[in-house]
Design an enzyme around this catalytic site. Structure first.
Site, PDB file in Angstrom:
ATOM      1  CG  MET A 121     -48.231 -30.437 -27.237  1.00 57.88           C
ATOM      2  SD  MET A 121     -47.114 -29.591 -28.369  1.00 57.88           S
ATOM      3  CE  MET A 121     -45.966 -28.858 -27.199  1.00 57.88           C
ATOM      4  CD  GLN A 179     -55.201 -31.623 -23.337  1.00 59.72           C
ATOM      5  OE1 GLN A 179     -54.522 -32.377 -24.005  1.00 59.72           O
ATOM      6  NE2 GLN A 179     -55.386 -30.347 -23.629  1.00 59.72           N
ATOM      7  CB  CYS A 199     -55.229 -36.194 -28.667  1.00 61.23           C
ATOM      8  SG  CYS A 199     -53.687 -37.099 -28.879  1.00 61.23           S
ATOM      9  CE  LYS A 222     -55.480 -28.284 -28.132  1.00 57.44           C
ATOM     10  NZ  LYS A 222     -55.391 -29.275 -29.211  1.00 57.44           N
ATOM     11  CG  HIS A 247     -55.763 -28.286 -33.695  1.00 58.02           C
ATOM     12  ND1 HIS A 247     -54.677 -28.958 -33.203  1.00 58.02           N
ATOM     13  CD2 HIS A 247     -55.434 -27.945 -34.973  1.00 58.02           C
ATOM     14  CE1 HIS A 247     -53.731 -29.019 -34.139  1.00 58.02           C
ATOM     15  NE2 HIS A 247     -54.181 -28.411 -35.214  1.00 58.02           N
ATOM     16  CG  ASN A 261     -54.044 -25.543 -30.662  1.00 59.71           C
ATOM     17  OD1 ASN A 261     -54.229 -26.722 -30.920  1.00 59.71           O
ATOM     18  ND2 ASN A 261     -52.849 -25.069 -30.373  1.00 59.71           N
ATOM     19  N   GLY A 262     -53.380 -24.077 -33.293  1.00 57.46           N
ATOM     20  CA  GLY A 262     -52.950 -24.662 -34.558  1.00 57.46           C
ATOM     21  C   GLY A 262     -52.223 -23.671 -35.436  1.00 57.46           C
ATOM     22  N   GLY A 263     -50.945 -23.920 -35.696  1.00 56.06           N
ATOM     23  CA  GLY A 263     -50.192 -23.126 -36.652  1.00 56.06           C
ATOM     24  C   GLY A 263     -49.707 -21.783 -36.149  1.00 56.06           C
ATOM     25  NE  ARG A 303     -46.848 -28.701 -34.192  1.00 56.67           N
ATOM     26  CZ  ARG A 303     -47.081 -28.821 -35.501  1.00 56.67           C
ATOM     27  NH1 ARG A 303     -46.220 -29.483 -36.256  1.00 56.67           N
ATOM     28  NH2 ARG A 303     -48.143 -28.270 -36.044  1.00 56.67           N
TER      29      ARG A 303
END
Length: 310
Positions: free
Chosen positions: A1, A53, A83, A123, A155, A195-197, A218
């Protein structure tokens, strides 16, 4: 990130998990190839396994950048097509490339020429703007597979490039896990990660019943021990005991000492450590002591020991 998972963060995270694959911040191919910013590729040997990345949209430039990554010893080179940052859109790469899958295929083919035995991965998002994910995503995955990509992280949100900020793009577009699960069924030979959440190891374990892998962003940053502290045992079946939260903090002493001796500042490292005691007694004081004191001249590892919960 971007601005988060720098080398200090990755060293810290590696203390909690020997097995999880760590990813760098996104580094742009133009910065490496045209700007000569090869210092952006520096990492600590202790970080392995670690993936670099890349961001970019010009095949030959990405090929040259990939060669730099391989020469630096990275275990994987990942092309970011997810992104939504304004900085990324202005460079015609990141999530905007979901609109140009043929170009992405050309990019990864060129990258693989330079990568040798090092995996080139992608990704992506499930789509952008007004695209229909149920149509766009299978087409995108098919073209990546035809280009020779074997591993892709999806994602599970759209990215709205017009109308939402990068932060909003991480929360507002709804998650569509069902679509990503369907892609695994449709493409059984692709190694697909979700990915995600993802907020907990329980969620990781649940998603691994559908997917080949799970990427956590995150939550792994803000509650690193909750995600990484038992990952080796629960996810990888590693019988070795994990370090405790206190042991992780104390294990940073030598690294911080080397960083300070090289002219660095304590806050550059400890800003990534603020979530170590998230949800534990003493967490608020830990964050306060480090946040208020680590930026001051002369601050050293003694401040970390002072901040430790009793």
């Amino acid at each position: 990130m971007m601005d988060w998972t720098d080398r200090h963060c990755r060293y810290f995270h590696r203390l909690m998990s020997r097995r999880a694959l760590l990813y760098t911040e996104m580094v742009t191919a133009p910065a490496l190839v045209r700007g000569g910013a090869l210092h952006l590729l520096d990492f600590n040997p202790e970080e392995h396994p670690v993936a670099l990345q890349l961001g970019g949209s010009e095949p030959e430039e990405l090929k040259a950048a990939t060669k730099f990554c391989v020469d630096h010893g990275y275990d994987e080179v990942n092309l970011n097509v997810g992104c939504p940052s304004d900085r990324v859109q202005s460079g015609a790469f990141g999530a905007v490339l979901m609109k140009s899958p043929d170009l992405v295929a050309d990019c990864v083919a060129a990258m693989q020429e330079a990568a040798g035995e090092v995996p080139v991965t992608v990704k992506c998002r499930i789509g952008v703007d007004d695209q229909a994910p149920s149509e766009v995503l299978p087409d995108f995955l098919s073209k990546m597979q035809a280009a020779g990509v074997a591993r892709i992280t999806v994602h599970a949100r759209k990215a709205w490039l017009d109308g939402l900020s990068p932060k909003e793009n991480r929360d507002i577009p709804p998650l569509d896990y069902d679509l990503v699960h369907a892609m695994k069924r449709e493409f059984p030979d692709l190694h697909l990660s979700l990915n995600g959440g993802i907020q907990s190891l329980d969620m990781v374990e649940e998603e691994l019943s559908h997917m080949d892998g799970v990427m956590v962003g995150r939550a792994a940053y803000h509650q690193p021990y909750d995600i990484l502290g038992q990952a080796d045992q629960r996810i990888f079946g590693d019988p070795r005991a994990a370090l405790s939260r206190h042991e992780v903090a104390l294990a940073m002493e030598d690294y911080i000492g080397r960083h300070l001796a090289a002219g660095g500042k304590l806050a550059q490292v400890t800003k990534h450590m603020l979530g170590l005691f998230a949800g534990q007694p003493g967490a608020r004081r830990w964050k306060r002591v480090l946040s208020e004191g680590a930026h001051k001249d002369g601050a050293g590892f003694e401040l970390v020991k002072e901040a430790l919960p009793g």
